[in-house]
Design a protein around this motif. Sequence first.
Motif, PDB file in Angstrom:
ATOM      1  N   ASN A 108       1.596  -1.168   0.135  1.00 28.47           N
ATOM      2  CA  ASN A 108      -0.131   0.081   0.153  1.00 28.47           C
ATOM      3  C   ASN A 108       0.973   1.202   0.287  1.00 28.47           C
ATOM      4  OD1 ASN A 108       0.365  -1.114   2.963  1.00 28.47           O
ATOM      5  ND2 ASN A 108       0.226   0.905   3.502  1.00 28.47           N
ATOM      6  N   GLY A 109       1.939   0.749   0.539  1.00 33.66           N
ATOM      7  CA  GLY A 109       3.114   2.596   0.259  1.00 33.66           C
ATOM      8  C   GLY A 109       4.336   2.252  -0.029  1.00 33.66           C
ATOM      9  N   ALA A 128      -0.083  -0.751  -4.915  1.00 32.88           N
ATOM     10  CA  ALA A 128      -0.696   1.058  -5.111  1.00 32.88           C
ATOM     11  C   ALA A 128       0.680   1.130  -6.095  1.00 32.88           C
ATOM     12  CB  ALA A 128      -0.446   1.533  -3.918  1.00 32.88           C
ATOM     13  N   ALA A 131       2.978   3.520  -4.761  1.00 34.86           N
ATOM     14  CA  ALA A 131       4.145   2.617  -3.993  1.00 34.86           C
ATOM     15  C   ALA A 131       6.013   3.007  -4.541  1.00 34.86           C
ATOM     16  CB  ALA A 131       3.864   1.504  -4.097  1.00 34.86           C
ATOM     17  N   LYS A 188      -4.465   3.535  -4.072  1.00 35.71           N
ATOM     18  CA  LYS A 188      -4.003   3.531  -3.257  1.00 35.71           C
ATOM     19  C   LYS A 188      -5.489   2.548  -2.459  1.00 35.71           C
ATOM     20  CE  LYS A 188      -1.406   4.491   1.352  1.00 35.71           C
ATOM     21  NZ  LYS A 188      -0.599   5.271   2.252  1.00 35.71           N
TER      22      LYS A 188
END
Length: 278
Positions: A108-109, A128, A131, A188
């Motif tokens: 997610n990041g 994401a 990312a 995201k």
Amino acid sequence: MSHIASSLVDGILTLTLDRPEKLNAFTPQMNNELADAFDAASEDDDVRVIVVTGRGRAFCAGADISGGGDSFGGQSGEMFGGEGGPRAAGRFVESIFRCKKPSIAAINGPAVGVGLTMTLPMDIRLAADDAKLGFVFTRRGLAPEAAAAWFLPKLVGLPHALRWCLTGEMFGAAEALAAGLVSASHPKDELLAHACELARVIADNTAPVATAVTRALLWRGELLDDPGLLLEIDGGINAELSAGPDVAEGVSAFFEKRHAQFPGRASVDMPAVYPWWT
């Protein structure tokens, strides 16, 4: 557990790296908690698929280096096993790899260092679209860990693995997608939903025993020197499975145009040859 959170809903176990104030930086405690969670899930028939993500804006910013130059334990090497030895530091990798349940990383990041290598033994990676990823070890005076030198070339080929690891440069989700490191990227705020939707497809449509065997065949099949050896293994497995209740149910469900209700349990009904690699 204090460094990860766990939630099981309708067969999907979501493990969330849960140190958002530290960008979910990896610690020996997180190592043990991830290993324990995967070990337990492997034998829990209520778990069909595992989704791993991070809380907050990061997936995992790498090892926790808040202690400065001594963050990796100095001479004691705590981050790399300490008194438990080097293999203890990679306990979570072996637990993920050995697990009977398929796993999906929802990145997610930022995923850096061990924050990225921890996803390599997982079966599917989604990211994401904003990312940032990086195998930054050489920029910290380290070599790739968590068996990344085994997993990464198998996933993306040696040229990509060499470039990413030798330069230590960060790269984006688009580059990861083009190289095959991730299979899809999403906004995201939609990522976890897509990961759970994919998990739902597996959980609702596949036989637990067949899924566990398939995962092991695909990861371990290429380690054999001759496809003839694999023919013996997968032929024997399918001969056993075809005589069991899962195949009868799967075929009946197909003809009756309904979802199959497979009775087999991965905890107790694995084929006699499993684990053949031992």
